[in-house]
Design a protein around this motif. Structure first.
Motif, short mmCIF file in Angstrom:
data_model
loop_
_atom_site.label_atom_id
_atom_site.label_comp_id
_atom_site.label_asym_id
_atom_site.label_seq_id
_atom_site.Cartn_x
_atom_site.Cartn_y
_atom_site.Cartn_z
N ASP A 111 10.88 7.71 -4.79
CA ASP A 111 11.91 6.76 -4.80
C ASP A 111 11.30 6.44 -3.52
N VAL A 112 11.33 5.95 -2.93
CA VAL A 112 10.91 5.77 -1.07
C VAL A 112 12.86 5.89 -0.70
N ASN A 113 13.70 6.66 -0.95
CA ASN A 113 14.78 7.19 -0.39
C ASN A 113 14.64 8.55 -0.29
N GLU A 114 13.38 9.20 -1.63
CA GLU A 114 13.23 10.08 -1.83
C GLU A 114 12.54 10.67 -0.83
N LEU A 115 11.42 10.28 -0.13
CA LEU A 115 10.20 10.60 -0.26
C LEU A 115 9.80 10.27 0.63
N GLU A 116 9.84 9.64 2.29
CA GLU A 116 8.13 8.92 3.52
C GLU A 116 7.17 9.15 3.24
N ILE A 117 6.80 8.08 2.62
CA ILE A 117 4.58 8.35 2.94
C ILE A 117 4.81 7.20 3.36
N VAL A 118 3.76 7.51 4.86
CA VAL A 118 3.23 6.68 5.19
C VAL A 118 2.02 6.82 5.42
N ALA A 119 0.43 5.76 5.53
CA ALA A 119 -0.71 6.10 5.17
C ALA A 119 -1.05 5.27 6.82
N VAL A 120 -1.97 6.58 7.84
CA VAL A 120 -2.06 6.11 9.15
C VAL A 120 -3.09 5.82 8.89
N ALA A 121 -4.01 4.86 9.80
CA ALA A 121 -5.09 4.13 9.63
C ALA A 121 -5.88 4.69 11.42
N LEU A 122 -7.18 5.32 11.20
CA LEU A 122 -7.31 6.07 12.16
C LEU A 122 -8.75 5.70 12.18
N ASP A 123 -9.83 5.68 13.64
CA ASP A 123 -10.99 5.18 13.46
C ASP A 123 -11.78 3.86 12.63
N TRP A 124 -10.77 2.58 13.03
CA TRP A 124 -10.61 1.36 12.95
C TRP A 124 -11.13 0.54 14.06
N GLN A 125 -11.35 -0.58 13.68
CA GLN A 125 -12.81 -1.87 14.41
C GLN A 125 -11.50 -2.67 14.62
#
Length: 191
Positions: A111-125
């Motif tokens: 659940d969103v309230n249990e765990l923060e999941i964040v995808a961080v984009a690096l090396d993008w144009q």
């Protein structure tokens, strides 16, 4: 009248109660030894790969701030006191693409309230390149656009890289490379 031969061929063994079992003790021992060797090699390779990442000894994670793909400001410190999985990827990375489905499933399980999941984009144009990656893989997590400063602060040297943080955002686990669905679940479930 001739009697059948009772001679056994060299190397054959008589097992009490019938023929030799399919998995003899020697075979089981050999199988366990081989599995043990594979596990040790895997763990050693994993430790070697992640040796230059942030330490997973409970130290505070660096700041993570940036703009989301939707153009909103993001600050990990403002996401509340809950554990977090921070997933660093590059849109051109094939291994990242292969593991993205596992991240999507983890979001469905936790659940969103249990765990923060964040995808961080690096090396993008361009943001369009990242958006196309997100749509192609159906990412259902926040995506933050970041640059070299974030990569340096988080000591990201390969993609994908993962950090699991506790509810006070201290680094508990780290890893580089493809992670199975079970691997992500186990890393994130124990926080």
């Amino acid at each position: 009248m001739s009697r059948p031969s009772t001679k056994r061929s060299a190397g054959s063994r008589k097992w009490p109660g019938g023929p030799e079992p399919v998995l003899s003790l020697a075979r089981i021992r050999s199988l366990l030894l081989n599995v043990g060797i594979v596990v040790v090699v895997f763990l050693a390779a994993s430790a070697f790969q992640s040796r230059n990442m942030l330490s997973a000894d409970g130290e505070a994670a660096p700041a993570l701030q940036g703009m989301t793909l939707e153009g909103e400001p993001y600050d990990l410190a403002q996401q509340g006191e809950r554990p977090a999985l921070v997933y660093f990827f590059a849109p051109w990375c094939r291994i990242c693409g292969a593991s993205a489905d596992n991240l999507v499933r983890l979001r469905r399980w936790r659940d969103v309230n249990e765990l923060e999941i964040v995808a961080v984009a690096l090396d993008w144009q361009s943001a369009a390149e990242v958006r196309e990656y997100v749509e192609r893989h159906g990412l259902n997590v926040k995506v933050v656009l970041a640059g070299a400063d974030v990569a340096r602060d988080w000591q990201i040297q390969a993609y994908p890289s993962y950090y699991v943080l506790d509810d006070r955002h201290r680094v508990l686990r780290r890893d580089i490379g493809y992670s199975t669905q079970l691997g992500l679940w186990l890393r994130a479930w124990t926080v």
